[in-house]
Write a protein that holds these residues in place. Structure first.
Motif, short mmCIF file in Angstrom:
data_model
loop_
_atom_site.label_atom_id
_atom_site.label_comp_id
_atom_site.label_asym_id
_atom_site.label_seq_id
_atom_site.Cartn_x
_atom_site.Cartn_y
_atom_site.Cartn_z
N SER A 193 0.83 -1.21 0.00
CA SER A 193 0.00 0.00 0.00
C SER A 193 0.86 1.25 0.00
CB SER A 193 -0.93 0.00 1.20
OG SER A 193 -0.19 -0.01 2.41
N VAL A 194 1.93 1.22 0.78
CA VAL A 194 2.83 2.37 0.80
C VAL A 194 3.55 2.50 -0.54
CG1 VAL A 194 4.91 3.34 1.86
CG2 VAL A 194 3.13 2.33 3.29
N ARG A 195 3.90 1.31 -1.12
CA ARG A 195 4.66 1.33 -2.36
C ARG A 195 3.90 2.06 -3.46
NH1 ARG A 195 5.25 -3.85 -3.09
NH2 ARG A 195 7.23 -3.95 -1.97
N SER A 196 2.62 1.83 -3.60
CA SER A 196 1.87 2.43 -4.71
C SER A 196 1.84 3.95 -4.59
CB SER A 196 0.45 1.87 -4.73
OG SER A 196 -0.23 2.17 -3.52
N ALA B 242 4.29 6.36 -7.00
CA ALA B 242 3.59 7.34 -7.84
C ALA B 242 4.15 8.74 -7.59
CB ALA B 242 2.09 7.29 -7.56
N ALA B 243 4.37 9.06 -6.30
CA ALA B 243 4.91 10.37 -5.98
C ALA B 243 6.33 10.53 -6.52
CB ALA B 243 4.90 10.58 -4.47
N LEU B 244 7.14 9.47 -6.37
CA LEU B 244 8.51 9.52 -6.85
C LEU B 244 8.56 9.64 -8.37
CD1 LEU B 244 11.33 9.40 -5.59
CD2 LEU B 244 11.35 6.94 -6.05
N ARG B 245 7.64 8.97 -9.03
CA ARG B 245 7.58 9.05 -10.49
C ARG B 245 7.30 10.48 -10.94
NH1 ARG B 245 9.53 6.17 -14.25
NH2 ARG B 245 8.99 4.35 -12.98
N ARG B 246 6.33 11.10 -10.31
CA ARG B 246 5.96 12.47 -10.71
C ARG B 246 7.03 13.49 -10.36
NH1 ARG B 246 0.99 10.78 -8.54
NH2 ARG B 246 1.53 11.80 -6.55
N LEU C 55 10.36 12.99 -9.46
CA LEU C 55 11.78 12.79 -9.77
C LEU C 55 12.01 12.04 -11.08
CD1 LEU C 55 14.68 13.25 -8.82
CD2 LEU C 55 14.56 11.05 -7.62
N TYR C 56 11.39 10.86 -11.22
CA TYR C 56 11.68 10.06 -12.40
C TYR C 56 11.27 10.75 -13.70
CZ TYR C 56 12.39 6.12 -9.17
OH TYR C 56 12.85 5.29 -8.18
N ASP C 57 10.08 11.34 -13.73
CA ASP C 57 9.64 12.02 -14.95
C ASP C 57 10.52 13.23 -15.28
OD1 ASP C 57 7.69 10.14 -15.32
OD2 ASP C 57 6.03 11.39 -14.60
N PRO C 58 10.81 14.10 -14.30
CA PRO C 58 11.74 15.21 -14.61
C PRO C 58 13.12 14.73 -15.04
CG PRO C 58 10.54 15.68 -12.58
CD PRO C 58 10.22 14.26 -12.95
N VAL C 59 13.62 13.67 -14.42
CA VAL C 59 14.92 13.13 -14.83
C VAL C 59 14.88 12.67 -16.27
CG1 VAL C 59 16.45 11.14 -14.53
CG2 VAL C 59 15.81 12.52 -12.56
N HIS D 299 7.98 21.41 -15.29
CA HIS D 299 7.87 20.74 -13.99
C HIS D 299 7.93 21.69 -12.79
CE1 HIS D 299 8.11 16.63 -15.60
NE2 HIS D 299 8.98 17.12 -16.47
N GLY D 300 8.15 22.97 -13.04
CA GLY D 300 8.24 23.91 -11.93
C GLY D 300 9.67 24.08 -11.44
N VAL D 301 9.97 25.26 -10.89
CA VAL D 301 11.33 25.56 -10.45
C VAL D 301 11.81 24.61 -9.35
CG1 VAL D 301 12.77 27.29 -9.29
CG2 VAL D 301 11.28 27.96 -11.19
N PRO D 302 11.03 24.33 -8.31
CA PRO D 302 11.56 23.46 -7.25
C PRO D 302 11.97 22.07 -7.75
CG PRO D 302 9.62 24.62 -6.46
CD PRO D 302 9.70 24.88 -7.93
N LEU D 303 11.13 21.45 -8.58
CA LEU D 303 11.47 20.11 -9.07
C LEU D 303 12.64 20.15 -10.05
CD1 LEU D 303 8.07 18.24 -9.58
CD2 LEU D 303 9.69 18.11 -7.67
#
Length: 374
Positions: A36-39, A43-47, A49-53, A148-152
């Motif tokens: 449950s935590v993984r999903s 999802a948060a990590l994908r949005r 970090l992974y997508d901006p990377v 993605h915005g300045v912070p990301l």
């Protein structure tokens, strides 16, 4: 030349494959304790970090690439971008038909990691530089901080720097990359200073010789670093003798100055500047500005500086002189590199790699000559 081009393509295709593998390793889901935590976590990590990377590494290609060619290394894939890291490998370890038992697989492994690290480091620099300069577009695409915005975007660029230092692995290569990071951020600090009232007043009051020296120091730290970083990392990994390191470092510094002159001049030449013509009049890092201003000028900025420069009687002659200087710097840099080339094939490899942008320096000079009637 066709045989050399095939090696360039083969090396560039290998780099693209390594880059894709590296990107995949960066964006692999991390292990967490519960499903449950993984999903939610993934999802948060994908949005965030992974997508901006993926966007930072996989887009905004920059210099002109080799077009796809059926039957050639890389085939009909995306355009290939040669690397100066691989030029160093070919120059000091040989072409495929020259490499014997004396060249270890370890050397190639170091070079492969260094080439990926350099490519991704450049992407990290771009992400952060666009934020600092307020650039919304990079090579015709929205900048990372726009999508993605300045912070990301800031977090992504910083995270990528750490990731590539880890990936480079070899201590000498890591040390080289750290020097590049230090130089790049030092140059950026000096560049940003040109937007302050204090530095602007000091530059205008300075002699032309002082202003040019300021510009050369800045360009060597910023653009020069982008040229030196690939070679310096490769030379460090291959343990090339210091004398040749010095020669190549000086040549890359000259190429950096030539490239920065080109960038400064394109702000005044629609054929090369495109949609970015007559922009960035908030700072005094442009060589053309520094050539035309004098101690009697007021501290100009924005539209005032734009009107002053565009209306200056010496503008056209200054553009032509600086374009000629860029051509000279590029020519002398190439001649220096030729002196350390181990073969004609190595010289041809270097030409194919560097002239992706270098030929534009010549074309810009020719365009300004035609415009001035000389």
């Amino acid at each position: 030349m066709d045989a050399v081009a095939a090696v360039v393509r083969s090396d560039a295709a290998l780099l693209e494959d390594d880059l894709a593998e590296f990107l995949g390793s960066l964006t692999a889901p991390a292990a967490v304790s519960s499903q449950s935590v993984r999903s939610v976590y993934e999802a948060a990590l994908r949005r965030s970090l992974y997508d901006p990377v993926a966007d930072a590494v996989g887009s905004k290609v920059g210099q002109e690439a080799l077009p796809p060619a059926a039957g050639a290394p890389g085939g009909n894939q995306a355009p290939l971008r040669p690397s100066m890291v691989y030029w160093a490998y070919r120059n000091y370890r040989g072409f495929p038909d020259e490499i014997g038992d004396g060249v270890s697989e370890a050397d190639l492994a170091v070079v492969r990691r260094a080439a990926v690290a350099v490519r991704v480091m450049l992407k990290a620099f771009v992400a952060i530089d666009d934020i600092q300069d307020g650039s919304d577009v990079r090579y015709g695409e929205p900048a990372l901080h726009v999508t993605h915005g300045v912070p990301l975007a800031l977090n992504t660029g910083s995270w990528l720097i750490a990731a590539v230092l880890r990936h480079a692995d070899d201590p000498a290569v890591v040390g080289s990359l750290l020097r590049a990071v230090e130089s790049g951020f030092t140059g950026q600090a000096v560049d940003l200073s040109t937007r302050t009232a204090e530095t602007r007043a000091e530059l205008i009051a300075a002699s032309l010789e002082e202003r040019v020296a300021y510009w050369e120091s800045l360009a060597a730290l910023k653009t020069g670093t982008l040229f030196r970083m690939p070679l310096d990392s490769a030379l460090a990994g291959l343990r090339v003798v210091e004398d040749e390191q010095y020669t190549l470092d000086a040549a890359m510094r000259q190429l950096g100055l030539a490239s920065q002159l080109f960038n400064d001049l394109t702000d005044f030449v629609p054929e090369f500047g495109g949609g970015r013509i007559h922009e960035d009049y908030d700072g005094l890092s442009n060589r053309v500005f520094l050539e035309l201003l004098d101690p009697d000028s007021s501290v100009l900025a924005g539209e005032g500086l734009k009107a002053f420069v565009l209306g200056h009687p010496k503008l056209e002659s200054t553009l032509l002189a600086l374009a000629a200087e860029a051509v000279r710097l590029k020519r002398e840099a190439k001649e220096s590199v030729y002196r350390v080339c181990r073969s004609d094939r190595s010289a041809a490899y270097f030409d194919l790699t560097i002239e992706r942008k270098g030929h534009l320096i010549d074309r810009l000079h020719e365009t300004l000559q035609q415009r001035s009637g000389t």
